[in-house]
Design an enzyme around this catalytic site. Structure first.
Site, PDB file in Angstrom:
ATOM      1  N   SER A  14      52.475 -14.306   5.427  1.00  0.00           N
ATOM      2  CA  SER A  14      51.602 -13.183   5.748  1.00  0.00           C
ATOM      3  C   SER A  14      52.264 -12.223   6.742  1.00  0.00           C
ATOM      4  O   SER A  14      52.341 -11.008   6.508  1.00  0.00           O
ATOM      5  CB  SER A  14      50.280 -13.703   6.324  1.00  0.00           C
ATOM      6  OG  SER A  14      49.466 -12.656   6.782  1.00  0.00           O
ATOM      7  N   ASN A  15      52.759 -12.749   7.847  1.00  0.00           N
ATOM      8  CA  ASN A  15      53.444 -11.890   8.816  1.00  0.00           C
ATOM      9  C   ASN A  15      54.770 -11.379   8.264  1.00  0.00           C
ATOM     10  O   ASN A  15      55.207 -10.276   8.595  1.00  0.00           O
ATOM     11  CB  ASN A  15      53.669 -12.647  10.122  1.00  0.00           C
ATOM     12  CG  ASN A  15      52.448 -12.592  11.023  1.00  0.00           C
ATOM     13  OD1 ASN A  15      52.009 -11.522  11.427  1.00  0.00           O
ATOM     14  ND2 ASN A  15      51.891 -13.754  11.329  1.00  0.00           N
ATOM     15  N   ARG A  67      67.754 -32.727  12.774  1.00  0.00           N
ATOM     16  CA  ARG A  67      67.591 -31.286  12.927  1.00  0.00           C
ATOM     17  C   ARG A  67      68.932 -30.563  12.960  1.00  0.00           C
ATOM     18  O   ARG A  67      69.071 -29.464  12.423  1.00  0.00           O
ATOM     19  CB  ARG A  67      66.805 -30.980  14.203  1.00  0.00           C
ATOM     20  CG  ARG A  67      65.375 -31.485  14.193  1.00  0.00           C
ATOM     21  CD  ARG A  67      64.704 -31.170  15.512  1.00  0.00           C
ATOM     22  NE  ARG A  67      63.403 -31.812  15.616  1.00  0.00           N
ATOM     23  CZ  ARG A  67      62.680 -31.847  16.723  1.00  0.00           C
ATOM     24  NH1 ARG A  67      63.141 -31.255  17.823  1.00  0.00           N
ATOM     25  NH2 ARG A  67      61.512 -32.457  16.740  1.00  0.00           N
ATOM     26  N   MET A  92      57.521 -23.947   9.915  1.00  0.00           N
ATOM     27  CA  MET A  92      56.973 -25.207  10.409  1.00  0.00           C
ATOM     28  C   MET A  92      58.068 -26.256  10.599  1.00  0.00           C
ATOM     29  O   MET A  92      58.042 -27.337   9.997  1.00  0.00           O
ATOM     30  CB  MET A  92      55.890 -25.712   9.457  1.00  0.00           C
ATOM     31  CG  MET A  92      54.764 -24.727   9.217  1.00  0.00           C
ATOM     32  SD  MET A  92      53.956 -24.188  10.756  1.00  0.00           S
ATOM     33  CE  MET A  92      53.152 -25.704  11.228  1.00  0.00           C
ATOM     34  N   ARG A  93      59.036 -25.906  11.426  1.00  0.00           N
ATOM     35  CA  ARG A  93      60.071 -26.871  11.767  1.00  0.00           C
ATOM     36  C   ARG A  93      60.588 -26.559  13.163  1.00  0.00           C
ATOM     37  O   ARG A  93      60.850 -25.398  13.484  1.00  0.00           O
ATOM     38  CB  ARG A  93      61.218 -26.849  10.759  1.00  0.00           C
ATOM     39  CG  ARG A  93      62.266 -27.944  11.040  1.00  0.00           C
ATOM     40  CD  ARG A  93      63.141 -28.179   9.861  1.00  0.00           C
ATOM     41  NE  ARG A  93      64.171 -29.188  10.165  1.00  0.00           N
ATOM     42  CZ  ARG A  93      64.106 -30.456   9.807  1.00  0.00           C
ATOM     43  NH1 ARG A  93      63.058 -30.902   9.144  1.00  0.00           N
ATOM     44  NH2 ARG A  93      65.091 -31.288  10.101  1.00  0.00           N
ATOM     45  N   ASN A 109      58.944 -15.244  17.773  1.00  0.00           N
ATOM     46  CA  ASN A 109      57.895 -16.003  17.095  1.00  0.00           C
ATOM     47  C   ASN A 109      56.568 -15.345  17.443  1.00  0.00           C
ATOM     48  O   ASN A 109      56.455 -14.591  18.407  1.00  0.00           O
ATOM     49  CB  ASN A 109      57.898 -17.468  17.546  1.00  0.00           C
ATOM     50  CG  ASN A 109      56.942 -18.317  16.719  1.00  0.00           C
ATOM     51  OD1 ASN A 109      56.723 -18.053  15.533  1.00  0.00           O
ATOM     52  ND2 ASN A 109      56.367 -19.337  17.325  1.00  0.00           N
ATOM     53  N   HIS A 111      52.330 -16.297  17.901  1.00  0.00           N
ATOM     54  CA  HIS A 111      51.367 -17.392  18.053  1.00  0.00           C
ATOM     55  C   HIS A 111      49.967 -16.790  18.168  1.00  0.00           C
ATOM     56  O   HIS A 111      49.773 -15.810  18.906  1.00  0.00           O
ATOM     57  CB  HIS A 111      51.688 -18.216  19.301  1.00  0.00           C
ATOM     58  CG  HIS A 111      50.773 -19.375  19.498  1.00  0.00           C
ATOM     59  ND1 HIS A 111      50.847 -20.527  18.726  1.00  0.00           N
ATOM     60  CD2 HIS A 111      49.754 -19.577  20.367  1.00  0.00           C
ATOM     61  CE1 HIS A 111      49.922 -21.381  19.118  1.00  0.00           C
ATOM     62  NE2 HIS A 111      49.241 -20.833  20.106  1.00  0.00           N
ATOM     63  N   ASP A 147      56.044 -22.495  22.251  1.00  0.00           N
ATOM     64  CA  ASP A 147      55.100 -21.431  22.616  1.00  0.00           C
ATOM     65  C   ASP A 147      55.171 -21.079  24.103  1.00  0.00           C
ATOM     66  O   ASP A 147      54.150 -20.800  24.737  1.00  0.00           O
ATOM     67  CB  ASP A 147      53.660 -21.834  22.257  1.00  0.00           C
ATOM     68  CG  ASP A 147      53.467 -22.066  20.774  1.00  0.00           C
ATOM     69  OD1 ASP A 147      54.169 -21.427  19.980  1.00  0.00           O
ATOM     70  OD2 ASP A 147      52.617 -22.903  20.407  1.00  0.00           O
ATOM     71  N   GLU A 176      47.933  -9.728  14.468  1.00  0.00           N
ATOM     72  CA  GLU A 176      49.298 -10.219  14.277  1.00  0.00           C
ATOM     73  C   GLU A 176      50.111  -9.240  13.441  1.00  0.00           C
ATOM     74  O   GLU A 176      51.280  -8.943  13.746  1.00  0.00           O
ATOM     75  CB  GLU A 176      49.279 -11.587  13.597  1.00  0.00           C
ATOM     76  CG  GLU A 176      48.696 -12.713  14.432  1.00  0.00           C
ATOM     77  CD  GLU A 176      48.712 -14.026  13.688  1.00  0.00           C
ATOM     78  OE1 GLU A 176      49.760 -14.379  13.117  1.00  0.00           O
ATOM     79  OE2 GLU A 176      47.662 -14.698  13.651  1.00  0.00           O
TER      80      GLU A 176
END
Length: 221
Positions: A14-15, A67, A92-93, A109, A111, A147, A176
């Site tokens: 979406s973003n 990772r 999502m990592r 990022n 939030h 965050d 956003e």
């Protein structure tokens, strides 16, 4: 010269779509060079391709908890696309501290809360449980702590008494889509600077106004 941006996604994007749309403007100081997903079934991949943006899939599941190995492949893709800046769009990592440091000051990022309030999971539920009257979204630089990076831009909405996590999320999502492209414009245009844990605008841009909630009618005062 426009800065080359990679958007990292895991879902619907979406973003990502808002950033791609904003970057079509001639005066936008960045171009979306590639969208990278760690999930092959991410809905945002089709959206990116439909917008003419190159896509790359780097499945993270086969790497398990390694990772660093995943990030080595990711970094190779970033290098191949000559990326200057990274925007996370529902990626999502988690990253290693080493990868984050490599991209210090160059990775954004977003939030859906007014950080530092309500970091982590379920920020809308956290906000409603706390009884706040104003919530919103925050664009911030990525640091090893979740965050917690320097705040670039925030947007706010009033919280209604009958809000649910879903209704609040829907209104914040609109915010956003407005502030993420604006934050990228500031970063790509060289209009922000980091001073320790703080992010400041170089052109002295001030606040646009005041939001008070709940609003009082004149006769109530």
């Amino acid at each position: 010269m426009k800065r080359r941006v990679a958007i990292l996604i895991s879902g619907r994007g979406s973003n990502m779509a808002a950033l791609i749309e904003a970057a079509t403007a001639d005066d936008f100081p960045a171009e979306i060079a590639v969208v990278i997903s760690n999930k092959a079934d991410a809905g945002g991949l089709a959206k990116a391709a439909a917008s003419g943006v190159a896509t790359v899939i780097i499945e993270s599941k086969p790497f398990g908890r390694d990772r660093a190995a995943f990030e080595a492949v990711l970094q190779s893709a970033l290098d191949q696309n000559k990326i200057d800046l990274i925007c996370l769009g529902g990626f999502m990592r988690l990253f290693t501290a080493e990868f984050v440091q490599r991209w210090h000051g160059r990775m954004l990022n977003i939030h859906p809360s007014l950080l530092p309030s309500f970091p982590g999971l379920d920020p809308h539920g956290q906000a409603l449980n706390a009884g706040v009257k104003i919530s919103g979204a925050t664009v911030h630089f990525v640091i090893p702590e979740t965050d917690a990076g320097p705040i670039v831009m925030q947007g706010a909405v009033a919280v209604a008494d009958d809000d649910t996590p879903d209704t609040l999320a829907a209104r914040i999502l609109e915010i956003e889509h407005r502030i993420y492209p604006d934050a990228l414009r500031l970063l790509a245009g060289g209009r922000i600077r980091l001073e320790g844990d703080l992010c400041k605008t170089t052109d002295g841009a001030g606040p646009a106004g005041t939001l008070i909630s709940p609003a009082m009618r004149l006769r109530d005062v």
